[in-house]
Scaffold this active site. Structure first.
Site, mmCIF file in Angstrom:
data_model
loop_
_atom_site.group_PDB
_atom_site.id
_atom_site.type_symbol
_atom_site.label_atom_id
_atom_site.label_comp_id
_atom_site.label_asym_id
_atom_site.label_seq_id
_atom_site.Cartn_x
_atom_site.Cartn_y
_atom_site.Cartn_z
ATOM 1 N N TYR A 175 1.559 -1.474 0.464
ATOM 2 C CA TYR A 175 -0.324 -0.362 -0.085
ATOM 3 C C TYR A 175 0.647 1.348 0.048
ATOM 4 C CZ TYR A 175 -4.046 -3.188 1.140
ATOM 5 O OH TYR A 175 -5.218 -4.496 1.818
ATOM 6 N N LEU A 216 -17.352 -2.938 1.618
ATOM 7 C CA LEU A 216 -18.819 -1.985 0.747
ATOM 8 C C LEU A 216 -18.369 -2.057 -0.319
ATOM 9 C CD1 LEU A 216 -17.989 0.791 3.147
ATOM 10 C CD2 LEU A 216 -20.272 -0.882 3.018
ATOM 11 N N ILE A 232 -13.242 -4.756 7.780
ATOM 12 C CA ILE A 232 -12.230 -3.950 7.733
ATOM 13 C C ILE A 232 -12.332 -2.564 6.535
ATOM 14 C CG2 ILE A 232 -10.192 -4.645 8.784
ATOM 15 C CD1 ILE A 232 -8.936 -5.495 5.879
ATOM 16 N N LYS A 290 -12.592 0.938 4.159
ATOM 17 C CA LYS A 290 -11.724 1.875 4.253
ATOM 18 C C LYS A 290 -12.368 3.150 3.852
ATOM 19 C CE LYS A 290 -10.004 4.481 0.930
ATOM 20 N NZ LYS A 290 -10.611 5.192 0.001
ATOM 21 N N SER A 291 -12.733 4.126 3.951
ATOM 22 C CA SER A 291 -12.892 5.419 3.909
ATOM 23 C C SER A 291 -12.327 7.068 3.501
ATOM 24 C CB SER A 291 -14.493 6.072 4.722
ATOM 25 O OG SER A 291 -14.797 7.048 3.992
ATOM 26 N N ARG A 324 -17.592 9.242 7.291
ATOM 27 C CA ARG A 324 -17.870 8.029 6.648
ATOM 28 C C ARG A 324 -17.202 7.159 8.047
ATOM 29 N NH1 ARG A 324 -17.698 7.867 0.376
ATOM 30 N NH2 ARG A 324 -19.531 8.561 -0.742
ATOM 31 N N ASN A 371 -18.956 4.199 10.025
ATOM 32 C CA ASN A 371 -18.792 2.627 10.006
ATOM 33 C C ASN A 371 -18.255 2.044 11.314
ATOM 34 O OD1 ASN A 371 -18.676 3.289 7.384
ATOM 35 N ND2 ASN A 371 -16.592 3.314 6.422
HETATM 36 N N1 LIG Z 1 -5.675 -8.229 1.328
HETATM 37 C C1 LIG Z 1 -6.445 -7.635 0.269
HETATM 38 O O1 LIG Z 1 -5.455 -8.389 -1.129
HETATM 39 C C2 LIG Z 1 -6.702 -6.869 0.024
HETATM 40 C C3 LIG Z 1 -7.546 -6.361 -1.438
HETATM 41 C C4 LIG Z 1 -8.719 -5.060 -1.353
HETATM 42 C C5 LIG Z 1 -9.027 -4.687 0.511
HETATM 43 N N2 LIG Z 1 -7.808 -5.191 1.899
HETATM 44 C C6 LIG Z 1 -7.923 -4.341 2.616
HETATM 45 O O2 LIG Z 1 -9.801 -4.367 3.039
HETATM 46 C C7 LIG Z 1 -9.710 -2.788 2.497
HETATM 47 C C8 LIG Z 1 -10.780 -2.601 2.399
HETATM 48 O O3 LIG Z 1 -11.290 -2.783 1.189
HETATM 49 P P1 LIG Z 1 -11.569 -1.868 0.181
HETATM 50 O O4 LIG Z 1 -10.881 0.029 0.623
HETATM 51 O O5 LIG Z 1 -10.810 -2.609 -1.678
HETATM 52 O O6 LIG Z 1 -12.933 -1.628 0.049
HETATM 53 P P2 LIG Z 1 -14.195 -1.027 0.779
HETATM 54 O O7 LIG Z 1 -13.655 -0.404 1.958
HETATM 55 O O8 LIG Z 1 -15.215 -2.084 0.512
HETATM 56 O O9 LIG Z 1 -14.906 0.356 -0.084
HETATM 57 C C9 LIG Z 1 -14.247 1.157 0.140
HETATM 58 C C10 LIG Z 1 -14.759 2.270 -0.954
HETATM 59 O O10 LIG Z 1 -16.136 2.302 -0.091
HETATM 60 C C11 LIG Z 1 -16.237 3.513 0.487
HETATM 61 N N3 LIG Z 1 -17.018 4.182 1.367
HETATM 62 C C12 LIG Z 1 -16.745 3.336 2.937
HETATM 63 N N4 LIG Z 1 -17.488 4.268 3.831
HETATM 64 C C13 LIG Z 1 -18.890 4.463 3.016
HETATM 65 C C14 LIG Z 1 -20.041 4.341 3.654
HETATM 66 N N5 LIG Z 1 -20.527 4.996 4.766
HETATM 67 N N6 LIG Z 1 -21.048 4.831 2.419
HETATM 68 C C15 LIG Z 1 -20.838 4.484 1.155
HETATM 69 N N7 LIG Z 1 -19.333 4.613 0.394
HETATM 70 C C16 LIG Z 1 -18.363 3.883 1.502
HETATM 71 C C17 LIG Z 1 -14.907 4.143 -0.451
HETATM 72 O O11 LIG Z 1 -15.660 5.957 -0.113
HETATM 73 P P3 LIG Z 1 -14.244 7.074 0.428
HETATM 74 O O12 LIG Z 1 -13.359 6.795 0.359
HETATM 75 O O13 LIG Z 1 -14.523 8.307 -0.608
HETATM 76 O O14 LIG Z 1 -15.164 7.300 1.964
HETATM 77 C C18 LIG Z 1 -14.639 3.485 -1.157
HETATM 78 O O15 LIG Z 1 -14.522 3.941 -2.331
HETATM 79 C C19 LIG Z 1 -8.657 -2.356 2.296
HETATM 80 O O16 LIG Z 1 -8.335 -1.046 2.274
HETATM 81 C C20 LIG Z 1 -7.586 -3.024 2.359
HETATM 82 O O17 LIG Z 1 -6.593 -2.212 3.928
HETATM 83 C C21 LIG Z 1 -7.327 -6.002 0.817
#
Ligand SMILES: NC(=O)c1ccc[n+]([C@@H]2O[C@H](COP(=O)([O-])OP(=O)(O)OC[C@H]3O[C@@H](n4cnc5c(N)ncnc54)[C@H](OP(=O)(O)O)[C@@H]3O)[C@@H](O)[C@H]2O)c1
Length: 262
Positions: free
Chosen positions: A54, A191, A228, A230-231, A236, A240
């Site tokens: 990251y 999300l 976990i 992310k925002s 948010r 969350n």
């Molecule tokens: N191990 C792996 O291979 C792997 C792969 C992917 C992810 N991860 C981990 O998992 C974490 C989470 O997954 P992710 O970042 O892919 O996706 P996520 O947390 O499912 O979604 C993040 C998205 O949702 C939006 N969001 C956040 N809170 C919200 C809310 N309350 N209402 C509406 N939209 C919202 C965010 O926008 P804004 O930022 O604009 O709020 C962003 O576009 C990552 O950050 C990382 O730490 C691990």
């Protein structure tokens, strides 16, 4: 600094307690990344998920230092990228330097390496854990068959498998397979993997006076899955983790299971 939110914990081998809501940091880099982690700690998160890949471990480290929190108060995860297999020790040393700490709570193999390296990297992880630089070790993006290969080769099963999870990806057999093996399932992209305009989610959200995103995150907890989100937005980020003042009924949970992404 705000008080920690009393998030339920999953106890990993060795008695390591992992809060079941963590702050995801993928794509949070530079000044904005540091600010987002600062917001998360202020909102009461005590579990931060980063990775070498990251490129934000030093921002996470600075935010932790800025918070004034004791190191022991925060559960910290980082991950070894595939490109650093066979350079495990140098990589964890660099992670610890960047994070400004002498241990992480959880170190994950980010993706399964092919062939013989699958078990080789796991042996290295065991050695690093035994040296005390990481409290628990696990994997990410592994199948149950790959987890079984690690257990057969070393006698040690990963504490955690971090994999994508959301209503659309709900897979009871996969969840049960992790439980049978004593592997904590940590769901990522909760999300992104959901349709927040889905009428089932919006209806349940209205009934509880919360948002569809909060319903999705609460649904993970109802299934015993660590999540976990992310925002980059402080409102948010706070919302969350604000999912402990309501619960979903078994019927609501069942209606959310398998809801499509689109
Ligand atoms: N191990 C792996 O291979 C792997 C792969 C992917 C992810 N991860 C981990 O998992 C974490 C989470 O997954 P992710 O970042 O892919 O996706 P996520 O947390 O499912 O979604 C993040 C998205 O949702 C939006 N969001 C956040 N809170 C919200 C809310 N309350 N209402 C509406 N939209 C919202 C965010 O926008 P804004 O930022 O604009 O709020 C962003 O576009 C990552 O950050 C990382 O730490 C691990």
């Amino acid at each position: 600094m705000t008080e920690a939110v009393a998030v339920p914990v999953t106890t990993l081998p060795g008695g390591v307690e992992m809060p079941m809501i963590g702050f995801g940091t993928w794509q949070l880099r530079g000044r904005a990344g540091r600010a987002a982690v600062t917001s998360a700690l202020a909102a009461g998160y005590r579990h931060i998920d980063t990775a070498t890949m990251y490129g934000n471990e030093s921002e996470v480290g600075h935010a932790l230092a800025d918070s004034g929190l004791d190191r022991g108060a925060v559960f910290l995860t980082t991950k070894l990228p595939s490109s650093r297999v066979e350079r495990e020790r140098a990589t964890i040393a660099a992670s610890l330097r960047a994070l400004g700490t002498d241990y992480v709570d959880l170190w994950l193999v980010h993706w399964p390496p092919a062939g013989r390296k699958l078990c080789q990297v796991w042996r290295e992880f065991l050695a690093v854990r035994d040296e005390g630089r990481v409290r628990a070790i696990g994997v990410s993006n592994y199948s149950l068959a790959q987890i079984d290969r690690l257990t057969e080769a070393t006698g040690v099963t990963p504490a955690v498998n971090q994999i994508p999870w959301s209503p659309a990806r709900h897979d009871p057999a996969l969840l049960a397979g992790h439980r049978e093996r004593g592997v904590a399932l940590e769901g990522y992209s909760p999300l992104k993997g959901a349709n927040l305009k889905d009428p089932v989610l919006t209806g349940i959200a209205t009934a509880h006076d919360v948002t569809p995103a909060q319903v999705v995150l609460r649904w993970h907890l109802e299934h015993g899955i660590t999540v976990i989100p992310k925002s980059s937005h402080p409102d948010r980020i706070a919302a969350n983790i604000d999912v402990l003042r309501f619960t979903l009924t078994p019927d609501e949970v069942a209606r959310i299971d398998g809801r499509p992404r689109r």
